[in-house]
Write a protein that holds these residues in place. Sequence first.
Motif, PDB file in Angstrom:
ATOM      1  N   THR A 153      26.675  28.307  19.752  1.00 19.17           N
ATOM      2  CA  THR A 153      25.553  28.446  20.681  1.00 19.17           C
ATOM      3  C   THR A 153      26.001  29.282  21.871  1.00 19.17           C
ATOM      4  O   THR A 153      26.892  28.892  22.626  1.00 19.17           O
ATOM      5  CB  THR A 153      25.073  27.055  21.152  1.00 19.17           C
ATOM      6  N   GLY A 154      25.379  30.460  22.018  1.00 14.99           N
ATOM      7  CA  GLY A 154      25.728  31.359  23.116  1.00 14.99           C
ATOM      8  C   GLY A 154      25.218  30.824  24.447  1.00 14.99           C
ATOM      9  O   GLY A 154      24.443  29.856  24.482  1.00 14.99           O
ATOM     10  N   LYS A 155      25.612  31.490  25.514  1.00 16.18           N
ATOM     11  CA  LYS A 155      25.190  31.011  26.840  1.00 16.18           C
ATOM     12  C   LYS A 155      23.674  31.135  27.018  1.00 16.18           C
ATOM     13  O   LYS A 155      23.100  30.497  27.893  1.00 16.18           O
ATOM     14  CB  LYS A 155      25.934  31.773  27.938  1.00 16.18           C
ATOM     15  N   HIS A 156      23.021  31.945  26.174  1.00 15.65           N
ATOM     16  CA  HIS A 156      21.557  32.043  26.231  1.00 15.65           C
ATOM     17  C   HIS A 156      20.885  30.959  25.390  1.00 15.65           C
ATOM     18  O   HIS A 156      19.670  30.931  25.264  1.00 15.65           O
ATOM     19  CB  HIS A 156      21.084  33.420  25.778  1.00 15.65           C
ATOM     20  N   SER A 157      21.711  30.112  24.763  1.00 18.66           N
ATOM     21  CA  SER A 157      21.280  28.963  23.967  1.00 18.66           C
ATOM     22  C   SER A 157      20.852  29.319  22.542  1.00 18.66           C
ATOM     23  O   SER A 157      20.403  28.455  21.794  1.00 18.66           O
ATOM     24  CB  SER A 157      20.185  28.128  24.655  1.00 18.66           C
ATOM     25  N   LEU A 159      21.832  30.886  18.654  1.00 19.91           N
ATOM     26  CA  LEU A 159      23.031  30.830  17.818  1.00 19.91           C
ATOM     27  C   LEU A 159      23.565  32.251  17.583  1.00 19.91           C
ATOM     28  O   LEU A 159      22.785  33.175  17.320  1.00 19.91           O
ATOM     29  CB  LEU A 159      22.682  30.177  16.473  1.00 19.91           C
ATOM     30  N   ILE A 160      24.879  32.420  17.665  1.00 22.27           N
ATOM     31  CA  ILE A 160      25.497  33.734  17.434  1.00 22.27           C
ATOM     32  C   ILE A 160      26.471  33.618  16.271  1.00 22.27           C
ATOM     33  O   ILE A 160      27.330  32.729  16.248  1.00 22.27           O
ATOM     34  CB  ILE A 160      26.301  34.211  18.659  1.00 22.27           C
ATOM     35  N   ASN A 161      26.331  34.529  15.351  1.00 22.66           N
ATOM     36  CA  ASN A 161      27.294  34.612  14.259  1.00 22.66           C
ATOM     37  C   ASN A 161      28.278  35.737  14.606  1.00 22.66           C
ATOM     38  O   ASN A 161      27.848  36.813  15.017  1.00 22.66           O
ATOM     39  CB  ASN A 161      26.561  34.919  12.942  1.00 22.66           C
ATOM     40  N   GLN A 188      32.661  31.590  21.288  1.00 23.97           N
ATOM     41  CA  GLN A 188      33.408  32.831  21.513  1.00 23.97           C
ATOM     42  C   GLN A 188      32.783  33.721  22.579  1.00 23.97           C
ATOM     43  O   GLN A 188      32.991  34.931  22.577  1.00 23.97           O
ATOM     44  CB  GLN A 188      33.531  33.603  20.192  1.00 23.97           C
ATOM     45  N   CYS A 189      31.989  33.149  23.480  1.00 25.47           N
ATOM     46  CA  CYS A 189      31.413  33.969  24.560  1.00 25.47           C
ATOM     47  C   CYS A 189      32.501  34.383  25.560  1.00 25.47           C
ATOM     48  O   CYS A 189      32.422  35.449  26.186  1.00 25.47           O
ATOM     49  CB  CYS A 189      30.337  33.190  25.313  1.00 25.47           C
ATOM     50  N   GLY A 190      33.489  33.524  25.725  1.00 22.04           N
ATOM     51  CA  GLY A 190      34.548  33.819  26.687  1.00 22.04           C
ATOM     52  C   GLY A 190      33.990  33.975  28.097  1.00 22.04           C
ATOM     53  O   GLY A 190      33.143  33.204  28.527  1.00 22.04           O
ATOM     54  N   LYS A 191      34.453  35.034  28.796  1.00 23.24           N
ATOM     55  CA  LYS A 191      34.037  35.218  30.196  1.00 23.24           C
ATOM     56  C   LYS A 191      32.724  35.984  30.318  1.00 23.24           C
ATOM     57  O   LYS A 191      32.208  36.190  31.414  1.00 23.24           O
ATOM     58  CB  LYS A 191      35.126  35.967  30.960  1.00 23.24           C
ATOM     59  N   CYS A 192      32.212  36.478  29.207  1.00 21.49           N
ATOM     60  CA  CYS A 192      30.968  37.252  29.239  1.00 21.49           C
ATOM     61  C   CYS A 192      29.825  36.416  29.829  1.00 21.49           C
ATOM     62  O   CYS A 192      29.705  35.230  29.544  1.00 21.49           O
ATOM     63  CB  CYS A 192      30.612  37.685  27.819  1.00 21.49           C
ATOM     64  N   ARG A 193      29.023  37.057  30.685  1.00 15.95           N
ATOM     65  CA  ARG A 193      27.824  36.398  31.230  1.00 15.95           C
ATOM     66  C   ARG A 193      26.633  37.356  31.203  1.00 15.95           C
ATOM     67  O   ARG A 193      25.669  37.213  31.955  1.00 15.95           O
ATOM     68  CB  ARG A 193      28.084  35.960  32.687  1.00 15.95           C
ATOM     69  N   SER A 194      26.710  38.346  30.323  1.00 16.85           N
ATOM     70  CA  SER A 194      25.694  39.413  30.336  1.00 16.85           C
ATOM     71  C   SER A 194      24.276  38.884  30.187  1.00 16.85           C
ATOM     72  O   SER A 194      23.347  39.374  30.844  1.00 16.85           O
ATOM     73  CB  SER A 194      25.959  40.405  29.201  1.00 16.85           C
ATOM     74  N   CYS A 195      24.095  37.912  29.301  1.00 16.34           N
ATOM     75  CA  CYS A 195      22.723  37.417  29.094  1.00 16.34           C
ATOM     76  C   CYS A 195      22.204  36.731  30.351  1.00 16.34           C
ATOM     77  O   CYS A 195      21.019  36.832  30.680  1.00 16.34           O
ATOM     78  CB  CYS A 195      22.661  36.486  27.887  1.00 16.34           C
ATOM     79  N   ILE A 196      23.103  36.063  31.057  1.00 14.28           N
ATOM     80  CA  ILE A 196      22.682  35.331  32.258  1.00 14.28           C
ATOM     81  C   ILE A 196      22.281  36.305  33.359  1.00 14.28           C
ATOM     82  O   ILE A 196      21.219  36.181  33.967  1.00 14.28           O
ATOM     83  CB  ILE A 196      23.815  34.398  32.747  1.00 14.28           C
ATOM     84  N   LEU A 247      19.556  41.576  23.551  1.00 14.62           N
ATOM     85  CA  LEU A 247      19.838  43.017  23.601  1.00 14.62           C
ATOM     86  C   LEU A 247      21.176  43.322  24.263  1.00 14.62           C
ATOM     87  O   LEU A 247      21.868  44.255  23.874  1.00 14.62           O
ATOM     88  CB  LEU A 247      18.737  43.738  24.390  1.00 14.62           C
ATOM     89  N   VAL A 248      21.522  42.537  25.275  1.00  9.72           N
ATOM     90  CA  VAL A 248      22.749  42.825  26.016  1.00  9.72           C
ATOM     91  C   VAL A 248      23.979  42.146  25.418  1.00  9.72           C
ATOM     92  O   VAL A 248      25.099  42.397  25.855  1.00  9.72           O
ATOM     93  CB  VAL A 248      22.626  42.405  27.500  1.00  9.72           C
ATOM     94  N   CYS A 249      23.767  41.310  24.426  1.00  6.53           N
ATOM     95  CA  CYS A 249      24.892  40.536  23.882  1.00  6.53           C
ATOM     96  C   CYS A 249      25.824  41.446  23.070  1.00  6.53           C
ATOM     97  O   CYS A 249      25.382  42.134  22.150  1.00  6.53           O
ATOM     98  CB  CYS A 249      24.363  39.409  23.006  1.00  6.53           C
ATOM     99  N   PRO A 250      27.119  41.460  23.400  1.00  6.12           N
ATOM    100  CA  PRO A 250      28.044  42.352  22.678  1.00  6.12           C
ATOM    101  C   PRO A 250      28.111  42.063  21.184  1.00  6.12           C
ATOM    102  O   PRO A 250      28.422  42.956  20.400  1.00  6.12           O
ATOM    103  CB  PRO A 250      29.392  42.102  23.354  1.00  6.12           C
ATOM    104  N   TYR A 251      27.798  40.847  20.793  1.00  8.06           N
ATOM    105  CA  TYR A 251      27.860  40.528  19.363  1.00  8.06           C
ATOM    106  C   TYR A 251      26.684  41.114  18.584  1.00  8.06           C
ATOM    107  O   TYR A 251      26.649  41.043  17.355  1.00  8.06           O
ATOM    108  CB  TYR A 251      27.932  39.003  19.164  1.00  8.06           C
ATOM    109  N   ASN A 252      25.735  41.696  19.298  1.00  9.70           N
ATOM    110  CA  ASN A 252      24.587  42.298  18.607  1.00  9.70           C
ATOM    111  C   ASN A 252      24.718  43.813  18.474  1.00  9.70           C
ATOM    112  O   ASN A 252      23.771  44.466  18.044  1.00  9.70           O
ATOM    113  CB  ASN A 252      23.282  41.955  19.345  1.00  9.70           C
TER     114      ASN A 252
HETATM  115 FE1  SF4 Z   1      27.669  34.882  25.090  1.00 11.09          FE
HETATM  116 FE2  SF4 Z   1      27.775  37.229  26.419  1.00 11.09          FE
HETATM  117 FE3  SF4 Z   1      26.265  37.001  24.222  1.00 11.09          FE
HETATM  118 FE4  SF4 Z   1      25.546  35.742  26.485  1.00 11.09          FE
HETATM  119  S1  SF4 Z   1      25.643  37.963  26.185  1.00 11.09           S
HETATM  120  S2  SF4 Z   1      25.513  34.880  24.444  1.00 11.09           S
HETATM  121  S3  SF4 Z   1      27.542  35.163  27.317  1.00 11.09           S
HETATM  122  S4  SF4 Z   1      28.509  36.822  24.348  1.00 11.09           S
END
Ligand code: SF4
Length: 369
Positions: A153-157, A159-161, A188-196, A247-252
């Motif tokens: 569960t990403g910080k945006h709530s 699910l991220i694969n 695996q979000c780590g320090k990323c806060r891009s979605c927030i 859109l801003v999530c690096p995993y996308n």
């Molecule tokens: Fe996690 Fe960063 Fe994606 Fe938000 S944008 S869900 S903090 S990896």
Amino acid sequence: MDLQKLAEMIKQWGLELGFQQVGITDVDLSQHEAYLQSWLDNGYHGDMEWMARHGMMRARPGELHQGTVRAICVRMDYLPEDAQFASNLRDTSNGYISRYALGRDYHKLIRKKLSQLGKQIEAHFEGADFRPFVDSAPILERPLAQKAGLGWTGKHSLLINPDSGSWFFLGELLVNLPLPTDEQIDEQCGKCRSCITSCPTDAIVDDNIVDARRCISYLTIEYEGVIPEEFRAAMGNRIYGCDDCQLVCPYNRESPLSEQADFQRKSVFNNSDLVHLLKWDEPTFLDNLQGSAIRRIGHKQWRRNLIIAMGNAPFSHAIVEALTSIQGIDPLWDAHIEWALARQKEQAQPNGKQQRLIRIIEKGLPRDA
Ligand code: SF4
């Protein structure tokens, strides 16, 4: 048949049915009950009173179907082939529709495939019993899918694969078989806060906590009333849902596109000009959106969203006339039209040609218009 072998076969059948991943978990979500209670206590569910009514039932999937001991969780990618995110958001004279809703409603397709999967299990294991769910019952589906190893569960709530990102639908098959379970994936979000930091309305109030009352998806889809002014400008041209946190999530960055015909953009959205969409009357709205999830918000709410987007669009004669032409018909529309016309006026350059438009904004359409 031994259950280990059956679990392997279920995963293979799931892939053959078109799911991108299948995972198995027990149905103990008791560790999520405190979080759920605190989210409800804070009122973050807004007007979605059914969420409060269901209470802790959402964290107890085993109670939904007698004999359930496992959930088979599936995910199916939905990103349409012509996703066109940035250009749609940049061109504010066009409406932006969340990518999951551009095609046909996903519920029917996924439920049908889950039922097929259940029938295959029944056919191979005597006494097997199942019940499919796709958003159709109070289930905390993301924590369940996380336990089944489909992602975290990403910080945006959402699910991220790790390989596919977050553009996928979830579904569950509750079964009475004590199948071997899968390993959970670590966060695996780590320090990323891009979605927030990029949420247009600051709806992600803390890691994994979304205040639905501020979320554009909630405001445009779930909320039926007058949208508070503080959110209207931030809504931009988003007329159904919002994808910004994804859109801003690096995993996308490298997310796969869906080949499902149902999830490709409906041809009625080839023209998403706001004025064109506003001109759809109710029968046209219902007809054009046959089989679409958007239909369920109804024409009244659809137009409300368009009116706000028009207030955020560049100044245009056509927009002002379209807004003025539907004044006095519905109090919900009127509550937003005044604001939208004022926004158009703010943007108008009062040169000769546009003086007439400003007059229209202030006094309404002339009788001969
Ligand atoms: Fe996690 Fe960063 Fe994606 Fe938000 S944008 S869900 S903090 S990896």
